[in-house]
Design a protein around this motif. Structure first.
Motif, PDB file in Angstrom:
ATOM      1  N   GLN A   5       2.054 -14.520   9.943  1.00  0.00           N
ATOM      2  CA  GLN A   5       3.164 -15.152  10.641  1.00  0.00           C
ATOM      3  C   GLN A   5       3.686 -16.380   9.919  1.00  0.00           C
ATOM      4  O   GLN A   5       4.870 -16.710  10.004  1.00  0.00           O
ATOM      5  N   SER A   6       2.802 -17.088   9.210  1.00  0.00           N
ATOM      6  CA  SER A   6       3.204 -18.357   8.617  1.00  0.00           C
ATOM      7  C   SER A   6       4.356 -18.206   7.636  1.00  0.00           C
ATOM      8  O   SER A   6       5.240 -19.057   7.569  1.00  0.00           O
ATOM      9  N   ASP A   7       4.339 -17.131   6.850  1.00  0.00           N
ATOM     10  CA  ASP A   7       5.388 -16.930   5.852  1.00  0.00           C
ATOM     11  C   ASP A   7       6.204 -15.655   6.070  1.00  0.00           C
ATOM     12  O   ASP A   7       7.136 -15.375   5.322  1.00  0.00           O
ATOM     13  N   GLY A   8       5.835 -14.859   7.109  1.00  0.00           N
ATOM     14  CA  GLY A   8       6.608 -13.662   7.420  1.00  0.00           C
ATOM     15  C   GLY A   8       6.520 -12.579   6.374  1.00  0.00           C
ATOM     16  O   GLY A   8       7.477 -11.818   6.180  1.00  0.00           O
ATOM     17  N   VAL A   9       5.387 -12.475   5.675  1.00  0.00           N
ATOM     18  CA  VAL A   9       5.230 -11.438   4.650  1.00  0.00           C
ATOM     19  C   VAL A   9       4.075 -10.523   5.020  1.00  0.00           C
ATOM     20  O   VAL A   9       3.177 -10.888   5.782  1.00  0.00           O
ATOM     21  N   GLY A  10       4.117  -9.308   4.470  1.00  0.00           N
ATOM     22  CA  GLY A  10       3.066  -8.347   4.751  1.00  0.00           C
ATOM     23  C   GLY A  10       3.067  -7.236   3.736  1.00  0.00           C
ATOM     24  O   GLY A  10       3.873  -7.217   2.787  1.00  0.00           O
ATOM     25  N   ALA A  11       2.160  -6.291   3.910  1.00  0.00           N
ATOM     26  CA  ALA A  11       2.045  -5.175   2.982  1.00  0.00           C
ATOM     27  C   ALA A  11       1.311  -4.025   3.640  1.00  0.00           C
ATOM     28  O   ALA A  11       0.500  -4.228   4.556  1.00  0.00           O
ATOM     29  N   LEU A  12       1.633  -2.808   3.188  1.00  0.00           N
ATOM     30  CA  LEU A  12       0.890  -1.612   3.569  1.00  0.00           C
ATOM     31  C   LEU A  12       0.324  -0.988   2.306  1.00  0.00           C
ATOM     32  O   LEU A  12       0.988  -0.964   1.262  1.00  0.00           O
ATOM     33  N   VAL A  13      -0.892  -0.488   2.400  1.00  0.00           N
ATOM     34  CA  VAL A  13      -1.461   0.303   1.318  1.00  0.00           C
ATOM     35  C   VAL A  13      -1.357   1.761   1.727  1.00  0.00           C
ATOM     36  O   VAL A  13      -1.887   2.163   2.774  1.00  0.00           O
ATOM     37  N   LEU A  14      -0.642   2.554   0.928  1.00  0.00           N
ATOM     38  CA  LEU A  14      -0.378   3.962   1.215  1.00  0.00           C
ATOM     39  C   LEU A  14      -1.202   4.851   0.305  1.00  0.00           C
ATOM     40  O   LEU A  14      -1.390   4.541  -0.882  1.00  0.00           O
ATOM     41  N   SER A  15      -1.671   5.953   0.847  1.00  0.00           N
ATOM     42  CA  SER A  15      -2.369   6.970   0.071  1.00  0.00           C
ATOM     43  C   SER A  15      -1.459   8.177  -0.075  1.00  0.00           C
ATOM     44  O   SER A  15      -0.972   8.726   0.933  1.00  0.00           O
ATOM     45  N   LEU A  16      -1.202   8.590  -1.313  1.00  0.00           N
ATOM     46  CA  LEU A  16      -0.432   9.804  -1.603  1.00  0.00           C
ATOM     47  C   LEU A  16      -1.374  10.814  -2.234  1.00  0.00           C
ATOM     48  O   LEU A  16      -1.938  10.574  -3.307  1.00  0.00           O
ATOM     49  N   ASP A  17      -1.579  11.934  -1.549  1.00  0.00           N
ATOM     50  CA  ASP A  17      -2.539  12.941  -1.981  1.00  0.00           C
ATOM     51  C   ASP A  17      -1.882  14.315  -2.005  1.00  0.00           C
ATOM     52  O   ASP A  17      -1.348  14.764  -0.979  1.00  0.00           O
ATOM     53  N   PRO A  18      -1.863  14.948  -3.181  1.00  0.00           N
ATOM     54  CA  PRO A  18      -2.461  14.535  -4.456  1.00  0.00           C
ATOM     55  C   PRO A  18      -1.617  13.466  -5.147  1.00  0.00           C
ATOM     56  O   PRO A  18      -0.462  13.239  -4.777  1.00  0.00           O
ATOM     57  N   ALA A  19      -2.200  12.836  -6.146  1.00  0.00           N
ATOM     58  CA  ALA A  19      -1.515  11.758  -6.841  1.00  0.00           C
ATOM     59  C   ALA A  19      -0.267  12.270  -7.541  1.00  0.00           C
ATOM     60  O   ALA A  19      -0.289  13.331  -8.191  1.00  0.00           O
ATOM     61  N   PRO A  20       0.848  11.573  -7.413  1.00  0.00           N
ATOM     62  CA  PRO A  20       2.052  11.964  -8.142  1.00  0.00           C
ATOM     63  C   PRO A  20       1.875  11.706  -9.632  1.00  0.00           C
ATOM     64  O   PRO A  20       1.112  10.830 -10.044  1.00  0.00           O
ATOM     65  N   THR A  21       2.588  12.466 -10.430  1.00  0.00           N
ATOM     66  CA  THR A  21       2.527  12.267 -11.886  1.00  0.00           C
ATOM     67  C   THR A  21       3.694  11.435 -12.389  1.00  0.00           C
ATOM     68  O   THR A  21       3.784  11.156 -13.577  1.00  0.00           O
ATOM     69  N   SER A  22       4.584  11.044 -11.504  1.00  0.00           N
ATOM     70  CA  SER A  22       5.638  10.080 -11.840  1.00  0.00           C
ATOM     71  C   SER A  22       5.792   9.137 -10.653  1.00  0.00           C
ATOM     72  O   SER A  22       5.371   9.445  -9.540  1.00  0.00           O
ATOM     73  N   THR A  23       6.384   7.992 -10.901  1.00  0.00           N
ATOM     74  CA  THR A  23       6.456   6.963  -9.872  1.00  0.00           C
ATOM     75  C   THR A  23       7.353   7.401  -8.720  1.00  0.00           C
ATOM     76  O   THR A  23       8.531   7.715  -8.923  1.00  0.00           O
ATOM     77  N   PRO A  24       6.845   7.396  -7.489  1.00  0.00           N
ATOM     78  CA  PRO A  24       7.671   7.757  -6.338  1.00  0.00           C
ATOM     79  C   PRO A  24       8.610   6.611  -5.955  1.00  0.00           C
ATOM     80  O   PRO A  24       8.397   5.460  -6.327  1.00  0.00           O
ATOM     81  N   VAL A  25       9.662   6.979  -5.228  1.00  0.00           N
ATOM     82  CA  VAL A  25      10.624   5.984  -4.748  1.00  0.00           C
ATOM     83  C   VAL A  25      10.656   6.080  -3.223  1.00  0.00           C
ATOM     84  O   VAL A  25      11.315   6.949  -2.660  1.00  0.00           O
ATOM     85  N   PRO A  26       9.937   5.188  -2.530  1.00  0.00           N
ATOM     86  CA  PRO A  26       9.874   5.281  -1.076  1.00  0.00           C
ATOM     87  C   PRO A  26      11.093   4.648  -0.420  1.00  0.00           C
ATOM     88  O   PRO A  26      11.824   3.869  -1.036  1.00  0.00           O
ATOM     89  N   SER A  27      11.286   4.975   0.835  1.00  0.00           N
ATOM     90  CA  SER A  27      12.227   4.242   1.672  1.00  0.00           C
ATOM     91  C   SER A  27      11.499   3.870   2.952  1.00  0.00           C
ATOM     92  O   SER A  27      10.579   4.557   3.376  1.00  0.00           O
ATOM     93  N   ALA A  28      11.890   2.729   3.539  1.00  0.00           N
ATOM     94  CA  ALA A  28      11.199   2.260   4.733  1.00  0.00           C
ATOM     95  C   ALA A  28      12.191   1.657   5.704  1.00  0.00           C
ATOM     96  O   ALA A  28      13.184   1.053   5.311  1.00  0.00           O
TER      97      ALA A  28
END
Length: 484
Positions: A46-69
């Motif tokens: 809350q102090s700075d209003g920042v956060g993060a999620l750790v996502l698991s993609l299975d199986p692992a992609p072979t190129s960088t994915p482009v998520p949307s949220a």
């Protein structure tokens, strides 16, 4: 029968992403009948209003994915999406986000789509750690706090450069007592110091030992070290030790004696370079030898075995001038402990804490310990060698105070604005391995933090030069309580 086309496979997949969109954006990945996306963990502050999620993609992609949220908080937006390792056949990624909404919501729900993997969502608790405890009022101290200590009754003693406090403002020269709610305790009289107090340490009987650069207390000539009665008046039973240089720190011992550190070379007219031990009545304890330090001592810590750690600007210690760069250990009789190695620090030590395992954490202005980079915070083994399992904290300015939580996490206060490349305004928390604890948000103190004291109910008191706290710039004049 011919094999189905890719478009056909996508349209009949259980996660039902439109065929054209997925075909265009999906990252290459290892073959799998059921690609999955899951949230492994999440955090937010809350102090700075920042956060993060750790996502698991299975199986692992072979190129960088482009998520949307998308988020249920209109002020929230996504930040960096970076690799975070692997787990079995899955790849882990961290998706960072921040919100401009004030006050920060207590929870934020994120819905994340990764083409080719589907959709997942999570409700992220925006933790209090690092945020201001608003139940502790602004004490309205008009200048810096240099020392904080808890009294047996649960109030706080503060020492510093201030000369007024409370509302309406009242004369309170350099030492004040504050209630557990942040109000000025007017039962402590104005002690009338003519200059700064660096420390105020309460005794079990309510009396207070004060040290600093003052020369007058309550109209009496008392040079840099004195004792007050519980009501703030001068205690005449305390012999005036008259060190010939300022006092930076006082540590009380269980038997009533006290260790005194500073920039003096004599006490009661007797040689004692930068560190001495006094009896309970203020007379010099001659059973504690002259430590022979060659520069100011800024901090002292007592080990359970009675040995004494002294940190500051010295480079030599003991009668023979043994090399001890900024940190030395002495036996209970004041003789140099030769079993403690020269730590080889290249800058001063401002604060010391001893862990339950005997390891020693120090904060200061140094950048290296021996040949190893350790920017302003380091940990040493019990023999004085550097603990290499504690990472370089990467603080960009000096550490002035440190505190150790019961769970082994380390709090550092000072003049810094960043730790390991992450914004942390004058206060940061580190895990036991030296990595920045990202669950403790940026408290955004607007001015240096000088001293720390663990408070009740998972809080920490912070004293310093700051006047505002947090991204909402809440007024707090030199003393605040922060959630842990």
């Amino acid at each position: 029968m011919p094999a189905p086309s890719r478009r056909t496979v996508v349209r009949t997949a259980a996660w039902s992403v439109p065929a054209v969109a997925v075909t265009a954006a999906a990252p290459a990945r290892a073959a799998s009948a059921s690609p999955t996306i899951t949230v492994v963990t999440s955090r937010g502050t809350q102090s700075d209003g920042v956060g993060a999620l750790v996502l698991s993609l299975d199986p692992a992609p072979t190129s960088t994915p482009v998520p949307s949220a998308t988020y249920d908080d209109t002020g929230a937006t996504s930040g960096a999406f970076t690799p975070a390792g692997t787990s079995g056949t899955a790849a882990l990624y961290t998706l960072e986000f921040s919100t401009t909404t004030t006050p920060t919501p207590t929870t934020i729900t994120a819905t994340v789509t990764v083409p080719g993997y589907g959709v997942t969502s999570a409700s992220i608790t925006m933790g209090l750690a690092g945020s201001l405890d608003a139940t502790f009022a602004d004490p309205l101290l008009n200048s810096s706090v240099l020392g904080i200590a808890a009294t047996p009754a649960g109030s706080l003693l503060t020492a510093g450069t201030f000369f007024s406090a409370g509302s309406p403002a009242r004369s309170q020269r350099r030492v004040a007592r504050v209630t557990s709610g942040g109000a000025l305790d007017t039962t402590l009289a104005d002690p009338g110091l003519d200059s700064s107090a660096n420390t105020a340490v309460p005794q079990a009987d309510g009396k207070v030992v004060i040290g600093g650069i003052f020369t007058v207390v309550g109209g009496q000539s008392l040079n840099v070290l004195a004792r007050l009665n519980a009501d703030g008046t001068v205690d005449p039973s305390f012999a005036a030790p008259q060190p010939n240089g300022f006092v930076s720190a006082v540590t009380l011992l269980a038997d009533g004696r006290m260790l005194v550190a500073g920039d003096f070379t004599t006490v009661h007219g007797t040689p004692r370079k930068k560190l001495c031990r006094l009896n309970a009545d203020g007379t010099l304890d001659t059973s504690f030898a002259d430590p022979g330090l060659d520069a100011v001592t800024l901090s002292v810590a007592l080990q359970p075995d009675g040995k004494v750690l002294a940190g500051g600007a010295s480079t030599k210690a003991g009668p023979s001038g043994a090399a001890r760069a900024k940190l030395a250990r002495f036996n209970a009789d004041g003789t140099l402990d030769s079993s403690f190695a020269d730590p080889g620090l290249d800058g001063s030590v401002n604060s010391i804490v001893v862990q339950s395992d005997g390891k020693i954490v120090v904060g200061g202005s140094f950048l290296t310990a021996g040949t190893s980079a350790r920017a302003r915070l380091a940990r040493f083994n019990t023999d004085g060698t550097l603990d290499t399992s504690f990472a370089d904290p990467g603080l960009d300015r000096n550490v002035l105070g440190i505190a150790l939580q019961p769970d082994g996490k380390i709090l550092a206060a000072g003049a810094f604005a960043n730790a390991q490349g992450v914004a942390r305004g004058r206060l940061a928390r580190f895990d036991a391995d030296g990595s920045l604890d990202r669950t403790f948000g940026d408290p955004a103190l607007q001015g240096n933090a000088q001293k720390l004291l663990l408070g009740p109910g998972g809080t920490v008191y912070v004293g310093g030069l700051f006047t505002k706290v947090g991204r909402t710039s809440t007024p707090r004049s030199r003393l605040a309580r922060i959630h842990l």
